[in-house]
Design a protein around this motif. Structure first.
Motif: not given
Length: 385
Positions: A182-184, A156-157, A47-50, A210-211
């Motif tokens: 969001x997806x990487x 985020x979870x 994942x990546x973080x906004x 979990x995400x």
């Protein structure tokens, strides 16, 4: 003969093992902890973080809370709470947010969050010793939440059942999405991680959210590899989760996981330091103690890296310790070897060199090869295999 009491290995407890890391946040810290203990690390952020300053949802929630104070605020993570205040500062709303929160009963999930709350000049009313959101929920429901407005800092979870239970109790819940996933942008590392799990070239995969677990499963499903991934995680590749919430997407697919008692990176790594060596195959062979790990072998406690083809042969031999395994069977164990049995002889020569003890593997003329299992162990393995 070897004497285990005389062993004083200089390698780390995870030497010879390869561990996948799916984390986006604190991935460097986790990777460093694993490498310090000898592991090879394959990093694939699922994942990546906004960035908080770009998050319109967080801005809207912040304005809503400033405009109308909740009765209670629940803070769940230190990094999230700090990030929220810093983002509010960037929008010119930091002082307004802190002043509004002074009017609010603040519950903190654990000691790190308490530190972040106090650093902002605020004081929490209560924090559970267990650091458990379930205990926070129990306290709120026991006190009664009907008619209360409760702000919950999401981190985020998913918080399964937490928000729903508060709403069922009559509360109005305002979610504060401190960071979203969001997806990487580059899916390549995730695909390589999925392939490595399916090929069993990883010994464990770590999950810290979990995400991230859900994202890995989703990508495997998109590629038609979900069943293969689940089979590998169910038997050969150890899924290690930082806590029970993180494990939920895997458990929903029937995959059992291991989790530390304390939901932190350090205990997660310590858990792997116990679990992975305990899963390694250890055999008494030709007067030596041979422990077969992911990409290396311990011979009397000395770490001996082994090429992938050699590891494939050694695992095939170790499934029937002391028994002769034919060249044809060994050829089938070699990835991409084709039909030429000469490939077995070449890989076997390299394996013996890598092990540094040629007599560990015996050539049985016209039949194949066998591990030279110590005579005292023969009866045990004859009965077992």
């Amino acid at each position: 003969m070897y004497d285990e009491r005389e062993q004083s290995p200089e390698h780390g407890p995870l030497a010879g093992f390869t561990v996948g890391v799916t984390a986006a946040r604190r991935a460097d810290e986790l990777g460093a902890l694993l490498e310090r203990r000898g592991a090879a690390v394959l990093h694939a952020p699922a994942l990546r973080i906004v960035p908080l300053s770009d998050d319109s949802e967080l801005l809207a929630a912040t304005k809503e809370i400033i405009g109308r104070a909740p009765n209670i605020a629940v803070a769940t993570t230190a990094i999230g709470f700090r990030g929220w205040v810093e983002a509010a500062d960037g929008w010119g709303l930091g002082e307004d947010l802190v002043e509004r929160l002074r009017e609010v009963r603040i519950l903190a999930r654990g000691p790190k969050v308490k530190g972040a709350i106090r650093a902002a000049g605020l004081t929490e009313e209560w924090s559970p010793a267990s650091e458990s959101m379930a205990e926070v929920l129990d306290r709120l429901l026991e006190e009664g939440v009907d008619g209360l407005r409760i702000a919950v800092q999401l981190h985020g979870e998913p918080l399964p059942g937490f928000v729903e239970s508060l709403r069922a109790g009559g509360a109005e819940v305002v979610g504060v999405p401190v960071y979203r996933w969001l997806p990487p942008e580059d899916i390549g590392p995730v695909d390589r991680l999925v392939d490595a799990v399916v090929a069993r070239t990883l010994d464990a995969v770590t999950f810290t959210s979990a995400p991230a677990a859900a994202s890995l499963l989703s990508r495997a499903e998109e590629r038609g590899l979900l069943d293969d991934l689940l089979a590998a995680l169910g038997h050969d590749v150890l899924p290690a989760c930082v806590g029970p919430v993180t494990a939920l997407p895997l458990q929903a697919r029937g995959v059992g996981t291991v989790q530390p008692e304390r939901f932190r990176l350090g205990p997660l790594v310590q858990l792997l330091c116990r679990e992975l060596p305990s899963r390694a195959r250890t055999l008494p062979v030709a007067g030596h103690r041979v422990e077969i790990r992911g990409h290396a072998v311990l011979v009397d406690g000395e770490l001996r890296p082994v090429p992938p083809a050699g590891m494939s042969l050694l695992r095939a031999l170790s499934r029937k310790p002391g028994w002769v395994v034919s060249r044809a069977d060994l050829l089938r164990a070699l990835p991409g070897a084709g039909r030429d049995e000469h490939a077995v002889e070449t890989a076997m020569a390299r394996l013996r060199t890598a092990l540094g003890a040629p007599k560990l593997i015996q050539t049985v003329v016209k039949r194949g090869y066998r591990l030279a299992l110590d005579p005292a162990a023969d009866a045990k393995y004859d009965a077992g295999d």
